[in-house]
Write a protein that holds these residues in place. Sequence first.
Motif, PDB file in Angstrom:
ATOM      1  N   LYS A  18      69.152  32.063  36.387  1.00 23.60           N
ATOM      2  CA  LYS A  18      68.568  32.413  37.608  1.00 23.60           C
ATOM      3  C   LYS A  18      68.051  33.779  37.684  1.00 23.60           C
ATOM      4  CE  LYS A  18      69.786  32.504  42.548  1.00 23.60           C
ATOM      5  NZ  LYS A  18      70.896  32.629  43.446  1.00 23.60           N
ATOM      6  N   ALA A  19      68.974  34.651  37.080  1.00 28.68           N
ATOM      7  CA  ALA A  19      68.637  35.888  37.007  1.00 28.68           C
ATOM      8  C   ALA A  19      67.481  36.534  35.956  1.00 28.68           C
ATOM      9  CB  ALA A  19      69.757  36.693  36.428  1.00 28.68           C
ATOM     10  N   ALA A  20      67.551  35.507  34.817  1.00 22.57           N
ATOM     11  CA  ALA A  20      66.343  35.358  33.843  1.00 22.57           C
ATOM     12  C   ALA A  20      64.955  35.194  34.480  1.00 22.57           C
ATOM     13  CB  ALA A  20      66.594  34.769  32.525  1.00 22.57           C
ATOM     14  N   ARG A  21      64.889  34.234  35.285  1.00 16.60           N
ATOM     15  CA  ARG A  21      63.756  33.468  35.914  1.00 16.60           C
ATOM     16  C   ARG A  21      63.211  34.581  36.787  1.00 16.60           C
ATOM     17  NH1 ARG A  21      65.789  29.092  38.551  1.00 16.60           N
ATOM     18  NH2 ARG A  21      65.871  27.979  36.532  1.00 16.60           N
ATOM     19  N   LYS A  22      64.391  35.317  37.632  1.00 17.47           N
ATOM     20  CA  LYS A  22      63.888  36.376  38.409  1.00 17.47           C
ATOM     21  C   LYS A  22      63.278  37.574  37.660  1.00 17.47           C
ATOM     22  CE  LYS A  22      65.587  39.594  41.942  1.00 17.47           C
ATOM     23  NZ  LYS A  22      66.849  39.989  42.745  1.00 17.47           N
ATOM     24  N   LEU A  23      63.907  38.012  36.494  1.00 16.05           N
ATOM     25  CA  LEU A  23      63.333  39.204  35.723  1.00 16.05           C
ATOM     26  C   LEU A  23      61.739  38.655  35.131  1.00 16.05           C
ATOM     27  CD1 LEU A  23      63.567  41.587  33.704  1.00 16.05           C
ATOM     28  CD2 LEU A  23      64.645  40.001  32.043  1.00 16.05           C
ATOM     29  N   PHE A  24      61.670  37.272  34.796  1.00 19.12           N
ATOM     30  CA  PHE A  24      60.410  36.976  34.445  1.00 19.12           C
ATOM     31  C   PHE A  24      59.538  36.512  35.373  1.00 19.12           C
ATOM     32  CE2 PHE A  24      62.960  35.867  30.735  1.00 19.12           C
ATOM     33  CZ  PHE A  24      62.848  37.014  29.938  1.00 19.12           C
ATOM     34  N   GLY A  25      59.355  36.931  36.730  1.00 17.10           N
ATOM     35  CA  GLY A  25      58.838  36.513  37.747  1.00 17.10           C
ATOM     36  C   GLY A  25      58.497  35.012  38.158  1.00 17.10           C
ATOM     37  N   GLY A  26      59.576  34.377  37.973  1.00 20.24           N
ATOM     38  CA  GLY A  26      59.709  32.922  38.210  1.00 20.24           C
ATOM     39  C   GLY A  26      59.290  32.032  36.829  1.00 20.24           C
ATOM     40  N   ASN A  27      59.113  32.641  35.880  1.00 22.13           N
ATOM     41  CA  ASN A  27      58.659  31.889  34.701  1.00 22.13           C
ATOM     42  C   ASN A  27      59.753  31.142  34.025  1.00 22.13           C
ATOM     43  OD1 ASN A  27      57.853  30.965  32.120  1.00 22.13           O
ATOM     44  ND2 ASN A  27      56.167  32.675  32.161  1.00 22.13           N
ATOM     45  N   ASN A  28      59.971  29.984  34.267  1.00 20.26           N
ATOM     46  CA  ASN A  28      61.047  29.235  33.665  1.00 20.26           C
ATOM     47  C   ASN A  28      60.918  29.049  32.107  1.00 20.26           C
ATOM     48  OD1 ASN A  28      63.474  27.737  34.584  1.00 20.26           O
ATOM     49  ND2 ASN A  28      62.637  25.910  33.535  1.00 20.26           N
ATOM     50  N   ALA A  29      59.743  28.961  31.619  1.00 23.12           N
ATOM     51  CA  ALA A  29      59.804  28.874  30.265  1.00 23.12           C
ATOM     52  C   ALA A  29      60.214  30.119  29.446  1.00 23.12           C
ATOM     53  CB  ALA A  29      58.441  28.410  29.588  1.00 23.12           C
ATOM     54  N   LEU A  30      60.059  31.125  29.800  1.00 24.86           N
ATOM     55  CA  LEU A  30      60.676  32.560  29.787  1.00 24.86           C
ATOM     56  C   LEU A  30      62.174  32.670  29.619  1.00 24.86           C
ATOM     57  CD1 LEU A  30      57.848  35.126  30.140  1.00 24.86           C
ATOM     58  CD2 LEU A  30      58.475  34.278  27.917  1.00 24.86           C
ATOM     59  N   ALA A  31      62.649  32.325  30.931  1.00 22.52           N
ATOM     60  CA  ALA A  31      64.104  32.119  31.125  1.00 22.52           C
ATOM     61  C   ALA A  31      64.797  31.411  30.068  1.00 22.52           C
ATOM     62  CB  ALA A  31      64.142  31.861  32.813  1.00 22.52           C
ATOM     63  N   VAL A  32      64.227  30.184  29.889  1.00 23.61           N
ATOM     64  CA  VAL A  32      64.932  29.174  29.144  1.00 23.61           C
ATOM     65  C   VAL A  32      64.838  29.967  27.531  1.00 23.61           C
ATOM     66  CG1 VAL A  32      64.752  27.038  28.146  1.00 23.61           C
ATOM     67  CG2 VAL A  32      64.611  27.296  30.462  1.00 23.61           C
ATOM     68  N   SER A  33      63.804  30.404  27.144  1.00 20.24           N
ATOM     69  CA  SER A  33      63.653  30.963  25.916  1.00 20.24           C
ATOM     70  C   SER A  33      64.533  32.106  25.758  1.00 20.24           C
ATOM     71  CB  SER A  33      62.192  31.421  25.604  1.00 20.24           C
ATOM     72  OG  SER A  33      62.197  31.745  24.348  1.00 20.24           O
ATOM     73  N   LEU A  34      64.626  32.879  26.589  1.00 24.01           N
ATOM     74  CA  LEU A  34      65.540  34.141  26.475  1.00 24.01           C
ATOM     75  C   LEU A  34      67.050  33.569  26.381  1.00 24.01           C
ATOM     76  CD1 LEU A  34      66.355  36.948  26.860  1.00 24.01           C
ATOM     77  CD2 LEU A  34      66.730  36.755  29.260  1.00 24.01           C
ATOM     78  N   ILE A  35      67.368  32.552  26.942  1.00 29.14           N
ATOM     79  CA  ILE A  35      68.684  32.086  27.002  1.00 29.14           C
ATOM     80  C   ILE A  35      69.197  31.376  25.615  1.00 29.14           C
ATOM     81  CG2 ILE A  35      70.524  30.294  27.801  1.00 29.14           C
ATOM     82  CD1 ILE A  35      69.922  32.821  29.709  1.00 29.14           C
ATOM     83  N   ALA A  36      67.946  30.692  25.063  1.00 29.19           N
ATOM     84  CA  ALA A  36      68.160  30.063  23.882  1.00 29.19           C
ATOM     85  C   ALA A  36      68.047  31.095  22.662  1.00 29.19           C
ATOM     86  CB  ALA A  36      66.830  29.314  23.423  1.00 29.19           C
ATOM     87  N   ARG A  37      67.318  32.337  22.719  1.00 24.92           N
ATOM     88  CA  ARG A  37      67.427  33.405  22.016  1.00 24.92           C
ATOM     89  C   ARG A  37      69.014  34.134  21.861  1.00 24.92           C
ATOM     90  NH1 ARG A  37      63.198  33.061  18.486  1.00 24.92           N
ATOM     91  NH2 ARG A  37      61.200  33.234  19.602  1.00 24.92           N
ATOM     92  N   ILE A  38      69.325  34.194  22.901  1.00 21.69           N
ATOM     93  CA  ILE A  38      70.907  34.993  23.084  1.00 21.69           C
ATOM     94  C   ILE A  38      71.857  33.906  22.539  1.00 21.69           C
ATOM     95  CG2 ILE A  38      72.825  35.516  24.496  1.00 21.69           C
ATOM     96  CD1 ILE A  38      70.234  37.536  24.505  1.00 21.69           C
ATOM     97  N   THR A  39      71.669  32.528  22.571  1.00 20.39           N
ATOM     98  CA  THR A  39      72.545  31.618  22.282  1.00 20.39           C
ATOM     99  C   THR A  39      72.328  31.710  20.457  1.00 20.39           C
ATOM    100  OG1 THR A  39      72.209  30.208  23.954  1.00 20.39           O
ATOM    101  CG2 THR A  39      73.183  29.390  21.894  1.00 20.39           C
ATOM    102  N   ALA A  40      71.176  31.831  19.869  1.00 23.07           N
ATOM    103  CA  ALA A  40      71.037  31.926  18.575  1.00 23.07           C
ATOM    104  C   ALA A  40      71.606  33.305  18.017  1.00 23.07           C
ATOM    105  CB  ALA A  40      69.524  31.959  18.205  1.00 23.07           C
ATOM    106  N   LEU A  41      71.531  34.370  18.772  1.00 21.24           N
ATOM    107  CA  LEU A  41      72.241  35.661  18.369  1.00 21.24           C
ATOM    108  C   LEU A  41      73.647  35.443  18.100  1.00 21.24           C
ATOM    109  CD1 LEU A  41      70.275  38.299  20.098  1.00 21.24           C
ATOM    110  CD2 LEU A  41      70.376  38.130  17.958  1.00 21.24           C
ATOM    111  N   GLN A  42      74.325  34.747  19.268  1.00 24.40           N
ATOM    112  CA  GLN A  42      75.723  34.405  18.955  1.00 24.40           C
ATOM    113  C   GLN A  42      76.037  33.583  17.898  1.00 24.40           C
ATOM    114  OE1 GLN A  42      76.012  32.847  23.030  1.00 24.40           O
ATOM    115  NE2 GLN A  42      76.922  34.972  23.926  1.00 24.40           N
ATOM    116  N   ALA A  43      75.259  32.666  17.731  1.00 30.61           N
ATOM    117  CA  ALA A  43      75.417  31.451  16.570  1.00 30.61           C
ATOM    118  C   ALA A  43      75.494  32.252  15.185  1.00 30.61           C
ATOM    119  CB  ALA A  43      74.567  30.319  16.849  1.00 30.61           C
ATOM    120  N   ALA A  44      74.678  33.303  15.034  1.00 29.10           N
ATOM    121  CA  ALA A  44      74.396  33.916  13.920  1.00 29.10           C
ATOM    122  C   ALA A  44      75.778  34.627  13.386  1.00 29.10           C
ATOM    123  CB  ALA A  44      73.322  35.049  14.065  1.00 29.10           C
TER     124      ALA A  44
END
Length: 123
Positions: A18-44
């Motif tokens: 929800k916060a990521a979507r707000k940051l990206f002006g409602g762009n859900n694809a960018l919000a989901v991608s950001l969460i995926a990148r953070i997950t990848a950083l944590q998994a590394a």
Amino acid sequence: MELVYASDKVKTQCTSVKAARKLFGGNNALAVSLIARITALQAAVTIKDIIVQPSFHFHKLDNKLGRNLEGYFAIDVKSRRDQWRIIIQPLDANKAPFSPCYIDQIAEYVRIVEITEVSKHYE
């Protein structure tokens, strides 16, 4: 890898769709991608696991407009075509920045990074 956030605001943006979507002006694809990148950083295990993946486009930041960005790096939120970047700083075991920061020499040892901001860094 352990992630440290520069502020509570940055942490919320990186962990809440929800916060990521707000940051990206409602762009859900960018919000989901950001969460995926953070997950990848944590998994590394180390930052080298991120550097070797071309899709992240890990790159060093240059000093611009009076901002000293020595020791800071960026990865793409989604792709090179999007302007959004996750700005990170490698930290040592004491959670202090490396000085000087020669990423080629320390990549195998960096297990902690600070997420400084998510922004259109090049604007």
